[in-house]
Design a protein around this motif. Structure first.
Motif, PDB file in Angstrom:
ATOM      1  N   GLY A 169      32.739  47.730  68.020  1.00  0.00           N
ATOM      2  CA  GLY A 169      33.989  47.151  67.719  1.00  0.00           C
ATOM      3  C   GLY A 169      35.063  46.188  68.843  1.00  0.00           C
ATOM      4  N   PRO A 170      36.211  46.180  68.898  1.00  0.00           N
ATOM      5  CA  PRO A 170      36.590  45.132  70.130  1.00  0.00           C
ATOM      6  C   PRO A 170      37.190  46.455  70.300  1.00  0.00           C
ATOM      7  CG  PRO A 170      37.717  45.385  67.709  1.00  0.00           C
ATOM      8  CD  PRO A 170      36.267  45.455  67.556  1.00  0.00           C
ATOM      9  N   TYR A 171      37.924  46.158  72.089  1.00  0.00           N
ATOM     10  CA  TYR A 171      38.505  47.268  72.358  1.00  0.00           C
ATOM     11  C   TYR A 171      40.242  45.849  73.306  1.00  0.00           C
ATOM     12  CZ  TYR A 171      37.461  45.879  76.933  1.00  0.00           C
ATOM     13  OH  TYR A 171      36.827  45.168  77.929  1.00  0.00           O
ATOM     14  N   VAL A 172      41.477  46.173  73.648  1.00  0.00           N
ATOM     15  CA  VAL A 172      41.873  45.529  74.378  1.00  0.00           C
ATOM     16  C   VAL A 172      42.514  46.517  74.716  1.00  0.00           C
ATOM     17  CG1 VAL A 172      42.858  43.881  72.107  1.00  0.00           C
ATOM     18  CG2 VAL A 172      44.218  46.604  72.448  1.00  0.00           C
ATOM     19  N   TYR A 211      40.672  42.381  77.453  1.00  0.00           N
ATOM     20  CA  TYR A 211      39.462  42.309  76.396  1.00  0.00           C
ATOM     21  C   TYR A 211      38.500  42.159  75.902  1.00  0.00           C
ATOM     22  CZ  TYR A 211      40.381  37.133  75.786  1.00  0.00           C
ATOM     23  OH  TYR A 211      40.374  36.021  76.006  1.00  0.00           O
ATOM     24  N   GLY A 212      37.534  42.648  74.978  1.00  0.00           N
ATOM     25  CA  GLY A 212      36.514  42.590  74.770  1.00  0.00           C
ATOM     26  C   GLY A 212      35.588  43.518  73.837  1.00  0.00           C
ATOM     27  N   LEU A 213      34.415  43.622  73.949  1.00  0.00           N
ATOM     28  CA  LEU A 213      33.392  44.272  73.143  1.00  0.00           C
ATOM     29  C   LEU A 213      33.223  45.357  73.803  1.00  0.00           C
ATOM     30  CD1 LEU A 213      31.288  41.221  72.315  1.00  0.00           C
ATOM     31  CD2 LEU A 213      33.673  42.057  71.389  1.00  0.00           C
ATOM     32  N   VAL A 214      33.240  46.715  72.689  1.00  0.00           N
ATOM     33  CA  VAL A 214      32.828  47.950  73.221  1.00  0.00           C
ATOM     34  C   VAL A 214      31.865  48.376  71.686  1.00  0.00           C
ATOM     35  CG1 VAL A 214      34.423  49.178  71.869  1.00  0.00           C
ATOM     36  CG2 VAL A 214      33.447  50.217  73.714  1.00  0.00           C
ATOM     37  N   GLY A 215      30.420  48.803  72.537  1.00  0.00           N
ATOM     38  CA  GLY A 215      29.425  49.620  71.510  1.00  0.00           C
ATOM     39  C   GLY A 215      29.561  51.190  72.288  1.00  0.00           C
ATOM     40  N   GLY A 216      28.410  51.854  71.823  1.00  0.00           N
ATOM     41  CA  GLY A 216      27.931  52.960  72.249  1.00  0.00           C
ATOM     42  C   GLY A 216      26.851  53.797  71.151  1.00  0.00           C
ATOM     43  N   LEU A 217      26.615  54.873  72.134  1.00  0.00           N
ATOM     44  CA  LEU A 217      25.459  55.549  70.790  1.00  0.00           C
ATOM     45  C   LEU A 217      26.063  56.834  71.481  1.00  0.00           C
ATOM     46  CD1 LEU A 217      23.133  56.372  72.976  1.00  0.00           C
ATOM     47  CD2 LEU A 217      22.586  54.299  72.319  1.00  0.00           C
ATOM     48  N   PHE A 232      32.602  45.459  77.713  1.00  0.00           N
ATOM     49  CA  PHE A 232      32.209  44.312  78.171  1.00  0.00           C
ATOM     50  C   PHE A 232      33.253  43.409  77.896  1.00  0.00           C
ATOM     51  CE2 PHE A 232      30.610  39.732  78.060  1.00  0.00           C
ATOM     52  CZ  PHE A 232      30.263  39.749  79.395  1.00  0.00           C
ATOM     53  N   GLY A 233      33.915  43.088  78.948  1.00  0.00           N
ATOM     54  CA  GLY A 233      35.170  42.434  79.534  1.00  0.00           C
ATOM     55  C   GLY A 233      35.354  40.340  78.969  1.00  0.00           C
ATOM     56  N   LEU A 234      35.933  39.715  78.186  1.00  0.00           N
ATOM     57  CA  LEU A 234      35.411  38.988  77.434  1.00  0.00           C
ATOM     58  C   LEU A 234      36.988  37.792  78.484  1.00  0.00           C
ATOM     59  CD1 LEU A 234      35.419  38.813  73.804  1.00  0.00           C
ATOM     60  CD2 LEU A 234      33.414  38.220  75.716  1.00  0.00           C
ATOM     61  N   ALA A 235      37.658  38.628  78.705  1.00  0.00           N
ATOM     62  CA  ALA A 235      39.540  37.407  79.261  1.00  0.00           C
ATOM     63  C   ALA A 235      38.696  37.530  80.579  1.00  0.00           C
ATOM     64  CB  ALA A 235      40.577  38.560  79.658  1.00  0.00           C
TER      65      ALA A 235
END
Length: 260
Positions: A169-172, A211-217, A232-235
């Motif tokens: 999902g996303p994160y800020v 802000y960016g995307l986050v993934g995990g397991l 992973f930061g997109l800003a």
């Protein structure tokens, strides 16, 4: 006084309807409660930054080619437009931590949603060789952020009521503290000067909002879960308006959670 049987039966029906509605509401609320879990999270961060070719346009050690030429006593700088072409800059992973609250809501047996509010320590470390490896300039950036990731979780049932999960999902992220240490080390010994960075200043290093995307397991053991996440930061965190001078943040974290 005449007894009104119709009114009596009407009241009984209304009472039954009220009780039935109350039971439905209780069942609905209990279902929501069973489907949600409040918890805490504690983790270790491994932080890194993506720096492009215009490194010294971003890191306030040396700001232009002429200044670098004077410091390093370089005379032949014809055709050189970036300080990064003159000297080598090395960055390394900087370790931090995160802690905070998590909220999980189970959509069904397979899917769920998790939102978290975390205090997270991030940053990076960079070296520049001034006289080979004997004399090195360095800069340490320590950042404190409030991270809010929102993730969709997919669960796979394992044996003994354990679950394997994937999340994305996303994160800020919002920074509330930033410190910079700059200095020189000779043969690995030396010190630096600590300063507070002004967020988003024209001569400072870091924009406040990321802000960016986050993934995990991970694996859910019941009340306890263990997981690995990558943000992973997109800003572009570089506040200085220079073409190509970009600074982006990545964080790999190992987390442990406890659900109440």
């Amino acid at each position: 006084m005449k007894y009104n049987h119709q009114l009596f039966y009407s009241n009984q029906i209304n009472m039954k309807q009220l009780k039935f509605s109350g039971v439905l509401i209780l069942l609905f609320v209990s279902g929501l409660i069973r489907g949600q879990e409040l918890g805490v999270q504690l983790g270790i961060n491994s932080n890194s930054f993506t720096l492009n070719d215009d490194l010294f346009e971003v890191i306030p050690l040396i700001v232009d080619v002429s200044e670098a030429s004077d410091i390093f006593e370089l005379t032949d700088t014809e055709g050189i437009i970036s300080v990064g072409e003159l000297v080598d800059l090395n960055t390394r992973v900087d370790f931090g931590y995160n802690f905070g609250l998590t909220y999980d809501y189970a959509i069904n047996d397979r899917f769920g949603v998790q939102v978290a509010g975390l205090i997270s320590k991030k940053g990076y470390h960079a070296n520049v060789d001034l006289l080979g490896s004997l004399v090195r300039g360095f800069v340490d950036i320590d950042l404190m952020n409030i991270d809010i990731p929102l993730q969709l979780k997919y669960n796979v049932d394992l044996a003994n009521d354990k679950k394997f999960f994937l999340s994305a999902g996303p994160y800020v992220s919002y920074g509330f503290s930033a410190k910079e240490t700059m200095g020189v080390k000779v043969l690995g010994f030396g010190g630096g000067i600590d300063t507070d960075l002004i967020w988003g200043g024209t001569t400072d290093l870091i924009n406040r909002t990321d802000y960016g995307l986050v993934g995990g397991l991970g694996i859910d053991l019941g009340q306890v879960d263990l997981g690995l996440q990558y943000r992973f930061g997109l800003a572009n965190l570089n506040p200085i308006d220079i073409d190509g001078a970009e600074l982006r943040q990545q964080t790999l974290s190992l987390n442990a959670g406890y659900k109440f």
